[in-house]
Design a protein around this motif. Structure first.
Motif, mmCIF file in Angstrom:
data_model
loop_
_atom_site.group_PDB
_atom_site.id
_atom_site.type_symbol
_atom_site.label_atom_id
_atom_site.label_comp_id
_atom_site.label_asym_id
_atom_site.label_seq_id
_atom_site.Cartn_x
_atom_site.Cartn_y
_atom_site.Cartn_z
ATOM 1 N N ALA A 1 0.839 -1.197 0.000
ATOM 2 C CA ALA A 1 0.000 0.000 0.000
ATOM 3 C C ALA A 1 0.872 1.244 0.000
ATOM 4 N N THR A 2 0.598 2.142 -0.947
ATOM 5 C CA THR A 2 1.393 3.364 -1.034
ATOM 6 C C THR A 2 0.576 4.501 -1.619
ATOM 7 N N PRO A 3 0.816 5.709 -1.129
ATOM 8 C CA PRO A 3 0.267 6.853 -1.835
ATOM 9 C C PRO A 3 1.106 7.095 -3.096
ATOM 10 N N VAL A 4 0.547 7.800 -4.037
ATOM 11 C CA VAL A 4 1.273 8.178 -5.250
ATOM 12 C C VAL A 4 1.943 9.516 -4.975
ATOM 13 N N TYR A 5 3.256 9.531 -5.069
ATOM 14 C CA TYR A 5 4.034 10.764 -4.888
ATOM 15 C C TYR A 5 4.820 10.998 -6.166
ATOM 16 N N GLY A 6 4.540 12.066 -6.869
ATOM 17 C CA GLY A 6 5.281 12.385 -8.089
ATOM 18 C C GLY A 6 5.198 11.270 -9.122
ATOM 19 N N PHE A 7 4.013 10.682 -9.286
ATOM 20 C CA PHE A 7 3.772 9.595 -10.245
ATOM 21 C C PHE A 7 4.607 8.351 -9.956
ATOM 22 N N GLN A 8 4.891 8.119 -8.671
ATOM 23 C CA GLN A 8 5.676 6.956 -8.273
ATOM 24 C C GLN A 8 5.254 6.553 -6.861
ATOM 25 N N GLY B 1 -4.088 11.847 -5.258
ATOM 26 C CA GLY B 1 -4.920 13.026 -5.160
ATOM 27 C C GLY B 1 -5.755 13.216 -6.407
ATOM 28 N N VAL B 2 -5.184 13.002 -7.560
ATOM 29 C CA VAL B 2 -5.913 13.162 -8.805
ATOM 30 C C VAL B 2 -5.560 12.051 -9.789
ATOM 31 N N MET B 3 -4.274 11.833 -10.021
ATOM 32 C CA MET B 3 -3.872 10.848 -11.021
ATOM 33 C C MET B 3 -2.576 10.168 -10.621
ATOM 34 N N GLY B 4 -2.253 9.105 -11.357
ATOM 35 C CA GLY B 4 -1.004 8.386 -11.122
ATOM 36 C C GLY B 4 -1.209 6.956 -10.660
ATOM 37 N N ASN B 5 -2.426 6.612 -10.268
ATOM 38 C CA ASN B 5 -2.673 5.255 -9.772
ATOM 39 C C ASN B 5 -2.282 4.186 -10.782
ATOM 40 N N ASP C 1 -0.137 4.003 -13.338
ATOM 41 C CA ASP C 1 1.298 3.770 -13.520
ATOM 42 C C ASP C 1 1.942 3.146 -12.283
ATOM 43 N N VAL C 2 1.549 3.603 -11.101
ATOM 44 C CA VAL C 2 2.143 3.069 -9.877
ATOM 45 C C VAL C 2 1.671 1.631 -9.652
ATOM 46 N N LEU C 3 0.413 1.346 -9.962
ATOM 47 C CA LEU C 3 -0.059 -0.039 -9.850
ATOM 48 C C LEU C 3 0.677 -0.950 -10.821
ATOM 49 N N GLU C 4 0.988 -0.465 -12.015
ATOM 50 C CA GLU C 4 1.762 -1.268 -12.973
ATOM 51 C C GLU C 4 3.160 -1.550 -12.428
ATOM 52 N N TYR C 5 3.788 -0.549 -11.834
ATOM 53 C CA TYR C 5 5.120 -0.735 -11.239
ATOM 54 C C TYR C 5 5.060 -1.764 -10.104
ATOM 55 N N LEU C 6 4.107 -1.594 -9.176
ATOM 56 C CA LEU C 6 3.977 -2.549 -8.075
ATOM 57 C C LEU C 6 3.649 -3.948 -8.577
ATOM 58 N N ASN C 7 2.859 -4.039 -9.632
ATOM 59 C CA ASN C 7 2.528 -5.334 -10.220
ATOM 60 C C ASN C 7 3.795 -6.030 -10.723
ATOM 61 N N ALA C 8 4.653 -5.278 -11.397
ATOM 62 C CA ALA C 8 5.905 -5.856 -11.886
ATOM 63 C C ALA C 8 6.769 -6.326 -10.716
ATOM 64 N N VAL C 9 6.900 -5.495 -9.694
ATOM 65 C CA VAL C 9 7.704 -5.861 -8.525
ATOM 66 C C VAL C 9 7.161 -7.136 -7.892
ATOM 67 N N ALA C 10 5.883 -7.146 -7.570
ATOM 68 C CA ALA C 10 5.293 -8.287 -6.865
ATOM 69 C C ALA C 10 5.396 -9.571 -7.689
ATOM 70 N N ARG C 11 5.095 -9.505 -8.966
ATOM 71 C CA ARG C 11 5.137 -10.710 -9.806
ATOM 72 C C ARG C 11 6.559 -11.239 -9.961
ATOM 73 N N ILE C 12 7.510 -10.349 -10.150
ATOM 74 C CA ILE C 12 8.899 -10.803 -10.284
ATOM 75 C C ILE C 12 9.370 -11.427 -8.969
ATOM 76 N N TRP C 13 8.921 -10.906 -7.838
ATOM 77 C CA TRP C 13 9.284 -11.480 -6.546
ATOM 78 C C TRP C 13 8.625 -12.833 -6.322
ATOM 79 N N GLY C 14 7.653 -13.195 -7.165
ATOM 80 C CA GLY C 14 7.005 -14.492 -7.074
ATOM 81 C C GLY C 14 5.566 -14.462 -6.604
ATOM 82 N N PHE C 15 5.065 -13.324 -6.156
ATOM 83 C CA PHE C 15 3.696 -13.220 -5.662
ATOM 84 C C PHE C 15 2.684 -13.464 -6.774
ATOM 85 N N ASP C 16 1.565 -14.045 -6.408
ATOM 86 C CA ASP C 16 0.398 -14.147 -7.269
ATOM 87 C C ASP C 16 -0.456 -12.916 -6.956
ATOM 88 N N VAL C 17 -0.489 -11.955 -7.865
ATOM 89 C CA VAL C 17 -1.236 -10.717 -7.623
ATOM 90 C C VAL C 17 -2.723 -11.010 -7.796
#
Length: 170
Positions: free
Chosen positions: A88-95, A128-132, A134-150
């Motif tokens: 879980a993370t807020p979006v800060y600067g599109f990341q 606050g307005v946008m960025g979800n 792109d950040v969800l795509e980044y977290l998806n890549a991290v979690a899947r590469i680590w082996g998690f079933d998203v």
């Protein structure tokens, strides 16, 4: 099947107990309507995590030889012990937040040696307005590469109705 509560670990990348935290709490409430849940928060603001130094010791000799002595190994063990992990993370600067980025960087060796093949992950962002997206795509890549079933992704917009931005004169 075991008759025990589902063990869920929330890695909270927000320094506050605000929008991202409240969204995680709502997810907890929904899950608890269907089954018992053992819900644990790791507030990254409250743990000791130093920035990765890029020394490559974890790649060359193993993460147990990392010269940084912080809570990184404890957090990895907590992820192993959980049935599911909420990132879980807020979006800060599109990341992701800086807290979440340090967490991911300190566990970068897992990109090369994935290990979470029995755990599910839920990805949660708030913006606050946008960025979800792109950040969800980044977290998806991290979690899947680590082996998690998203299992799911959720991005909430917390200030979409804040109205037009004020005009400034230069």
């Amino acid at each position: 099947m075991e008759n025990r509560p589902l063990k869920v670990l929330v890695i909270m990348g927000s320094p506050r107990r605000a929008n991202t935290y409240h969204a995680a709490e709502r997810i907890r409430e929904i899950l608890q309507e269907n089954a018992p849940v053992d819900w644990e928060y790791v507030m990254l603001r409250d743990v000791s995590l130093e920035q990765c130094r890029g020394c490559y010791t974890c790649f060359e000799r193993g993460e147990e030889h990392c010269p940084i002595k912080d809570d990184s190994a404890l957090l990895e063990q907590k992820m192993h012990d959980a049935d599911g992990v909420v990132f879980a993370t807020p979006v800060y600067g599109f990341q992701v937040s800086g807290l979440m980025k340090v967490f991911i960087d300190r566990h970068a060796y897992i990109f090369h040696r994935p290990r979470f093949f029995r755990q599910k992950a839920l990805l949660l962002t708030s913006a606050g307005v946008m960025g979800n997206k792109d950040v969800l795509e980044y977290l998806n890549a991290v979690a899947r590469i680590w082996g998690f079933d998203v299992a799911a992704r959720a991005g909430i917009v917390s200030h979409a109705t804040m109205g037009p931005l004020p005009a400034y004169r230069v």
